[in-house]
Structure formats: structure tokens, C-alpha cells
Design an enzyme around this catalytic site. Structure first.
Site, short mmCIF file in Angstrom:
data_model
loop_
_atom_site.label_atom_id
_atom_site.label_comp_id
_atom_site.label_asym_id
_atom_site.label_seq_id
_atom_site.Cartn_x
_atom_site.Cartn_y
_atom_site.Cartn_z
N CYS A 1 0.87 -1.18 0.00
CA CYS A 1 0.00 0.00 0.00
C CYS A 1 0.90 1.22 0.00
O CYS A 1 1.54 1.53 1.00
CB CYS A 1 -0.92 0.01 1.21
N GLU B 1 -3.92 0.92 -6.29
CA GLU B 1 -2.93 -0.07 -6.72
C GLU B 1 -2.88 -0.05 -8.23
O GLU B 1 -3.79 0.47 -8.88
CB GLU B 1 -3.28 -1.46 -6.18
#
Length: 223
Positions: free
Chosen positions: A2, A105
Site C-alpha cells: 500500500c 494499486e
């Protein structure tokens, strides 16, 4: 992993959701492109009440003489967080929640073009990342990292890792407010917790900001 997320929830809403007393110097929002090394709101256990406080995203081990003495530790792997010297004490003693509205992402095309996706909660307005924290330096500046794990069903088609997101019922255990083992909480989100959609490539720049970054992609020429 992340490496970028959004936080659009107002401070008073975070205070209510997490039942936490806010610090006076929380970073202002909304923020649609939160990057490592910036100050972020973090929920940690307090005395009679949880605290909502600013921390640097990027945990700095106590042996670093400067913040850049080693790798930038903005994520910690669930599989090794309890063993790595940089993380093990924090995992045992200083766990926290890192609020987010969603996270980004990327996938890649054959020519290497990075295509961003936005992940958000199916229900509600906030995600709670499992985090760890520790103070660093003579001024005891608080720093934090987000725990990541192997990707679950919603994430695996985009990336092989995902941030650990905790259900509200698990917050007291993760924060150490109740007795029990927290390790089993470090797992992928169950099916139905996260939704995803493609967003425009503007977010590929860490300088980009604004609500348009999280809007679903409409122009298919942006691929």
C-alpha cells in the site's frame, strides 16, 4: 503493498467513528493522494479514550540516525512483522489504526504503462488499516507503517499484496484494549468488504490532488 491512499472523511467524523480524542495539529483534509513520508491521522489506544494523532507515514527504526539512513518502511509484511527488528517491538506493544477512504494499486500493460485502480469499502465511508507505530529521535516524533498481507479475492487480479483492513469489531483487539492474540487479524479482506474501479492516470503523479482522482474512469482512451 500500500503506497498511496485517500482520506476524505472530515476530522469530526473520524472522531465519532473511532471514538477518539483529536489532537490539535492533525493534517487538514480532504486528501485524495496520500503519500509516504507525509503526516497522516492515526488512531492509537489512550488512557480513558483513544487518541487521533498525526504521525509520519514511514516508520523510522530507533537506530536510524536520520530518516533516510535506510529503506523507507511505509509497509510491514504480516508474515514477518513480529520477527523483523524494525517492527517486532511495535507489533507487540504499539499497534494502531490508520483511517482511509480508499487506496490505490496499479497494473501494467505490456509496454509498461501503469494503470491505477481505486479500492474502497463496499459499506460505509472508512477503512481502518492495521498499523504499527513508534517514536523516533530526540523529539520522539511518532512514525507509522501499514501492515500488508497476501492479496484476497478482490485484490489478487490487480496485485499480489493488500493492506490489512480491520472490521470495527476487531479494533479493540488490535489496539490492545482487550486481551487476545492479534496475529489472526492480519489477513486479507473477506469477499464483499472491498469494491474496485479503474481511475485516470493522473494519480500516477504523487503531486496530483483533487476528487477527480478517485472518480471511475470513463474515457477508455486513458489506458
Amino acid at each position: 503493498m500500500c503506497g498511496r491512499y485517500a482520506l476524505t472523511l472530515p476530522q469530526d467524523a473520524m472522531v465519532q467513528v473511532f471514538a477518539a480524542a483529536p489532537a490539535n495539529d492533525l493534517p487538514e483534509g480532504p486528501r485524495y493522494n496520500v503519500c509516504p513520508t507525509t503526516q497522516v491521522p492515526v488512531v492509537r489506544a489512550g488512557g480513558e479514550r483513544r487518541a487521533l494523532v498525526p504521525m509520519r507515514w514511514g516508520l523510522i527504526p530507533h537506530w536510524y540516525k536520520t530518516p533516510t539512513d535506510g529503506p523507507l518502511l511505509f509497509n510491514a509484511r504480516a508474515e514477518t512483522v513480529a520477527e523483523k527488528p524494525a517492527f517486532r517491538a511495535a507489533c507487540r506493544e504499539r499497534r494502531c489504526l490508520i483511517p482511509a477512504s480508499g487506496f490505490y494499486e496499479w497494473t501494467k500493460t505490456e509496454d509498461g504503462t501503469r494503470l491505477p485502480w481505486y479500492f474502497k469499502p463496499v459499506e460505509g465511508d472508512v477503512l481502518a488499516f492495521a498499523g504499527i507505530w513508534q517514536d523516533w529521535g530526540p523529539e520522539r516524533a511518532p512514525t507509522c507503517a501499514i501492515i500488508t498481507c497476501a492479496a484476497g479475492p478482490t485484490m489478487s487480479e490487480v496485485h499480489h499484496r493488500e493492506p490489512v483492513t480491520l472490521a470495527e469489531a476487531d479494533w479493540p483487539l488490535w489496539l490492545g484494549e482487550v486481551e487476545g492474540k492479534a496475529a489472526p487479524l492480519m489477513r486479507a479482506a473477506p469477499e464483499g468488504r472491498l469494491a474496485r474501479h479503474r481511475v485516470g492516470r493522473a494519480v500516477n503523479s504523487n503531486r496530483a490532488e483533487g476528487p477527480e482522482l478517485i472518480e471511475p474512469l470513463i474515457d477508455e482512451d486513458d489506458v
